[in-house]
Design an enzyme around this catalytic site. Structure first.
Site, PDB file in Angstrom:
ATOM      1  N   HIS A   1     -21.379   0.322  -7.667  1.00 24.82           N
ATOM      2  CA  HIS A   1     -21.321   1.759  -7.666  1.00 24.82           C
ATOM      3  C   HIS A   1     -20.005   1.877  -6.555  1.00 24.82           C
ATOM      4  CE1 HIS A   1     -25.183   2.173  -9.678  1.00 24.82           C
ATOM      5  NE2 HIS A   1     -25.711   1.173  -8.981  1.00 24.82           N
TER       6      HIS A   1
ATOM      7  N   SER B   1       8.263   6.776  -0.495  1.00 30.29           N
ATOM      8  CA  SER B   1       7.890   8.043  -0.992  1.00 30.29           C
ATOM      9  C   SER B   1       9.272   8.668  -0.798  1.00 30.29           C
ATOM     10  CB  SER B   1       7.036   8.911  -0.323  1.00 30.29           C
ATOM     11  OG  SER B   1       7.127  10.209  -0.317  1.00 30.29           O
TER      12      SER B   1
ATOM     13  N   LYS C   1       5.300   6.315   3.754  1.00 32.24           N
ATOM     14  CA  LYS C   1       4.668   5.609   2.706  1.00 32.24           C
ATOM     15  C   LYS C   1       5.005   4.302   2.095  1.00 32.24           C
ATOM     16  CE  LYS C   1       2.276   7.718   0.178  1.00 32.24           C
ATOM     17  NZ  LYS C   1       1.132   8.569  -0.297  1.00 32.24           N
TER      18      LYS C   1
ATOM     19  N   GLU D   1      -0.466   0.854 -10.098  1.00 30.84           N
ATOM     20  CA  GLU D   1      -0.815   2.040 -10.982  1.00 30.84           C
ATOM     21  C   GLU D   1      -0.221   2.126 -12.291  1.00 30.84           C
ATOM     22  OE1 GLU D   1      -0.560   5.546  -8.081  1.00 30.84           O
ATOM     23  OE2 GLU D   1       0.556   3.976  -7.067  1.00 30.84           O
TER      24      GLU D   1
END
Ligand code: ARG
Length: 476
Positions: free
Chosen positions: A163, A284, A290, A297
């Site tokens: 979980h 970024s 960043k 992804e």
């Protein structure tokens, strides 16, 4: 529509009084997609022509001209010297038309005892074999990197989650090897797709076979194909092997998407278990600080495409009557897309894993939290005769107490433990040691270091067997 010019622009111009117009040409064409099958198409044509020569259907001069012509076309395609006419509907007609342009009469004889229906089925099967072979090689590379990482970090402890809540500590190597086994099942599916594709439709002609005295076995042997499809109607309408290949890719992508999700999580400041290499990260355009895990992804995101490809092919095939139907021309885009997507994803994931920095200290620190030794404390009580449900209660109360006082189970003194149950003494303090918690899980397939070492040996053996498979199976 203009009247058909003499000689006609299509192979069926005899029957037609008009030539196709631009829209119909474009709508009906598959050339922009299936031009990728040129090598398979040429290999199939050469084998077919040679067989027709041996069988006395074509003269040896014609066969020689055809073979030489086709080899020249292949060389020109590969050197970027040949651009196909957009009016050629598909790669089969484009190559045949080019061949006839080059060698004349003999080129027009190549299509004897053959149809584009058995031709395309053959091409796609050869293509699937080649690409499945390539994907097994890429998956092997990734599995080898996983084994190397697991070996290099043997002993590193991290939290295991259920979980996404800390559950029980595990070895980082154990966690990594879980992906090794997933990938091994993916390889099994790729090999199954290779086997499914490994039969020859050629010689089935349009659907019913041919009147010529062909030798299908000889063509299969020349193409390195193990068997001949036994039913000519099934041969031209079967695309199961393509569905098998896409399914292998889709499930393979699902597995990679899970690993990538973990890479995304692990590379957050909150986890900090890994640092992805700059080469496998992006910045970024607005936030100077960043460093984003874009590639992980993207693998996660592209999984949707592969699943869509599988659905697209299955829906295309659903309800099709025998034998060939033009719907089947739509098989190639999803097939190619799934194979390409999975191949790229395997490369990307291997690249990320091979170059990332693993912060085993952060993992070890995280493994101290989350009361992850609680089960062991309960097990200790149970081993002393306390019914497990009761033991669960006792330890549950200790956890609650720790939570209230902001402590970890390991911070409890022997006296406090003894107060919770007379069965808990010094041995309970030892039971709470996180390294011991891991080491105690010696059941088969468990996370204890000795078990993981065995797993590593098994994994290496599986990998070696799949390397042998590559060597024993021709790529096409
Ligand atoms: N381009 C076609 C395909 O990909 C080749 C077979 C065409 N056959 C036909 N009878 N029109 O399926």
């Amino acid at each position: 529509m203009p009247a058909a010019p003499e000689g006609g622009a299509t192979p069926w111009s005899g029957r037609f009084e008009r030539t196709p117009e631009r829209f119909q040409q474009r709508f009906g064409a598959s050339l922009p997609v299936d031009r990728r099958l040129y090598a398979e198409d040429i290999a199939g044509s050469i084998a077919h022509a040679r067989m027709l020569g041996t069988q006395g259907v074509l003269s040896h001069e014609d066969v020689e001209a055809i073979v030489r012509g086709l080899i020249g076309i292949r060389e020109d395609i590969e050197a970027g010297r040949l651009e196909f006419d957009v009016a050629s509907e598909d790669i089969h007609m484009a190559i045949e038309q080019e061949l006839t342009r080059r060698i004349g009469e003999a080129g027009k004889r190549l299509h004897t005892a053959r149809s584009r229906n058995d031709q395309v089925a053959t091409d796609v099967r050869l293509f699937v074999k080649r690409r499945a072979h390539e994907l097994v090689a890429l998956a092997n590379r990734l599995r080898s990197t996983i084994v190397d990482l697991a070996e290099a970090h043997l002993g590193a402890v991290m939290p295991g989650y259920t979980h996404l809540q800390k559950a029980q500590p595990v070895l980082f190597s154990h966690h990594l090897l879980a992906y090794f086994w997933m990938l091994s099942r993916d390889v099994r599916r790729l090999k199954a797709a290779y086997d499914a594709a490994d039969a020859l439709p050629l010689g089935s002609a349009a659907l019913a076979g041919t009147t010529f005295p062909i030798d299908r076995g000889a063509v299969a042997a020349e193409l390195g194909v193990s068997a001949v499809v036994p039913n000519s109607m099934d041969a031209v309408s079967d695309r199961d092997f393509a569905a098998d290949a896409i399914y292998a890719c889709a499930l393979g992508m699902v597995h990679l998407s899970r690993l990538c999700e973990e890479l995304v999580l692990w590379s957050t400041e909150e986890f900090g278990f890994i640092v992805l290499d700059d080469a496998w990260s992006t910045g970024s355009s607005i936030m100077p600080q960043k460093k984003n895990p874009d590639f992980a992804e993207l693998v996660r995101g592209k999984t949707g495409r592969a699943i869509g490809d599988l659905v697209a092919l299955l829906v295309t095939l659903k309800g099709l009557p025998l034998a060939y139907n033009k719907d089947m021309q739509e098989d190639k885009e999803p097939l190619f897309d799934a194979l390409d997507t999975y191949a790229d994803a395997l490369v990307a994931v291997e690249g990320m894993l091979a170059t990332m920095r693993v912060d085993t200290e952060r993992m070890a620190a995280a493994a101290l939290g989350g009361y992850m030794a609680a089960t062991d404390l309960a097990d200790l009580l149970a081993s002393k005769g306390v019914p497990f449900r009761e033991a669960h209660e006792i330890v549950g109360r200790l956890v609650l107490e720790c939570e209230r006082s902001g402590r970890r189970l390991q911070d409890l003194s022997a006296t406090e433990l003894a107060a919770a149950s007379p069965h808990l003494g010094e041995d309970a303090v030892a039971a709470l040691d996180i390294a011991e918690v891991v080491a105690r899980r010696t059941s088969e397939g468990g996370t204890a270091p000795e078990r993981v070492r065995e797993q590593l040996a098994d994994a290496s053996a599986v990998l070696a067997a799949d390397e042998r498979w590559l060597a024993e199976h021709p790529p096409a």
